[in-house]
Design a protein around this motif. Sequence first.
Motif, short mmCIF file in Angstrom:
data_model
loop_
_atom_site.label_atom_id
_atom_site.label_comp_id
_atom_site.label_asym_id
_atom_site.label_seq_id
_atom_site.Cartn_x
_atom_site.Cartn_y
_atom_site.Cartn_z
N ARG A 295 0.83 -1.20 0.00
CA ARG A 295 0.00 0.00 0.00
C ARG A 295 0.87 1.26 0.00
N GLU A 296 0.42 2.29 -0.71
CA GLU A 296 1.16 3.54 -0.76
C GLU A 296 1.25 4.17 0.63
N SER A 297 0.23 3.93 1.47
CA SER A 297 0.17 4.54 2.80
C SER A 297 0.87 3.71 3.87
N ALA A 298 1.57 2.66 3.46
CA ALA A 298 2.21 1.78 4.44
C ALA A 298 3.42 2.44 5.08
N ASP A 299 3.75 1.99 6.30
CA ASP A 299 4.95 2.46 6.97
C ASP A 299 6.19 2.03 6.19
N ILE A 313 21.51 -6.41 10.19
CA ILE A 313 21.96 -6.10 11.55
C ILE A 313 20.81 -5.58 12.40
N TRP A 314 19.99 -4.69 11.83
CA TRP A 314 18.81 -4.19 12.54
C TRP A 314 17.78 -3.68 11.55
N GLU A 315 16.53 -3.59 12.03
CA GLU A 315 15.43 -3.01 11.27
C GLU A 315 14.69 -2.02 12.16
N GLU A 316 14.17 -0.96 11.54
CA GLU A 316 13.48 0.07 12.32
C GLU A 316 12.34 0.66 11.51
N ASN A 317 11.15 0.74 12.11
CA ASN A 317 9.98 1.35 11.48
C ASN A 317 10.07 2.86 11.66
N ILE A 318 10.07 3.62 10.54
CA ILE A 318 10.16 5.08 10.64
C ILE A 318 8.85 5.76 10.24
N GLY A 319 7.79 4.97 10.05
CA GLY A 319 6.48 5.55 9.80
C GLY A 319 6.18 5.78 8.32
N ILE A 320 5.07 6.47 8.09
CA ILE A 320 4.59 6.72 6.72
C ILE A 320 5.39 7.85 6.07
N ILE A 321 5.71 7.65 4.81
CA ILE A 321 6.36 8.70 4.01
C ILE A 321 5.40 9.07 2.89
N GLN A 326 8.44 9.71 -1.15
CA GLN A 326 8.58 8.31 -1.55
C GLN A 326 9.68 7.56 -0.79
N GLN A 327 10.90 8.09 -0.78
CA GLN A 327 11.98 7.43 -0.06
C GLN A 327 12.60 8.38 0.97
N PRO A 328 13.03 7.86 2.11
CA PRO A 328 13.62 8.73 3.13
C PRO A 328 15.01 9.21 2.72
N GLY A 329 15.40 10.34 3.28
CA GLY A 329 16.76 10.82 3.15
C GLY A 329 17.48 10.58 4.47
N VAL A 330 18.77 10.32 4.43
CA VAL A 330 19.48 9.99 5.66
C VAL A 330 20.82 10.71 5.71
N ARG A 331 21.20 11.14 6.89
CA ARG A 331 22.52 11.70 7.14
C ARG A 331 23.11 10.94 8.32
#
Length: 368
Positions: A295-299, A313-321, A326-331
Amino acid sequence: MEQFLQRYLYSWCLNGWLIHDIFLYVILGLGLLLVLFIVIKRKRLITSSILLIIFLLISNFLMIIFGLAGRAFPIKSDSAIYTDDSQSIAVQMVRGSENNGTSNGITHIISHYLLVAVNIETGEKQWTQSSSSKETLIGKFMGGLLIHHRDDEFGQLSLLDMTTGKEILSEKEFRQQHQPLIDVLSNGAHQMVALENNLYLEGVDGKFYRYDGKTLSEEPKAKDYLSARFFIEASLPGYFATHQQPVEDDQAINNFSRAVLTEPAIQAYQNLEPKVIDVDIAQKTAIVSYRKTQRESADHILLLYDMNKHQIIWEENIGIINQEQQQPGVRILENTYVIQAGDRLVVLDKETRKKTVHYHLRWNRPID
């Protein structure tokens, strides 16, 4: 309903977005004028009450519609995330999209731009500054944030202080102090890149240059740097803001990203659109994003994958984007991950992966 009420309450606070703040000032100004009118004219209590009730009804309706409390205003990143030397302030240019209705089957979108600085130690707003589509955040250079301004067929530059958002050098001052650079500057921000305290660019004369803040010199390698940056950041936005990786390693970076997606553990998410959003060639690790469902509205889920161990190594839910981002940015910082996930900026502790900061970019305030 609860979310709407929260948005409604937030809409009555200044938040840095120019269209919202101007509209709020107008509403509050009209309310003040109405109160002064009632006091000066000494209207009767009933007349005064009717006037105030009418004003409150109309103003609340207008704030819901034009103050964006009741309308979608999805936000996406328009630049990489940059931090100051102490890694306590994260700065980014973001874009908010306002749906201005549909005419003849065409949806009209109005875009609004904002520079946002968040104190990632306290989770509070550091500063905001309204921007426009003619301005591009280039990156850190000469001790500040370098901003490119498109002025018709010409290009201009300015420099901002990362701590305060105030100008270190205005466009006029930059032009006066760095005239040789401005003379060859194109109106296209995509033709320059700031790397390791040097600015590489293609000049309007077709030549390639390097500028170290004092001297402008021809640099044939700038062509390769610009090309490599374009292809790498098409798949890994903001990569060079996070890593001091040599630009010449662009092929190794691309090959490593593709190899991660072929791993059996990642292939298990193939139908959930996994994307590599960051890689560390030296450590042989990658951060991958995928949707929890189709779903487009999925976490969205982030995971850290180790190519040496061939395991997650790990997984983490960051919520709906939202669909704009569409895709998260990370620093990646020394002790934290700074993640821009559409309307929100999230800071995760590297060891515990707890959210130390949860900040709303639409209202420019921390989320409780």
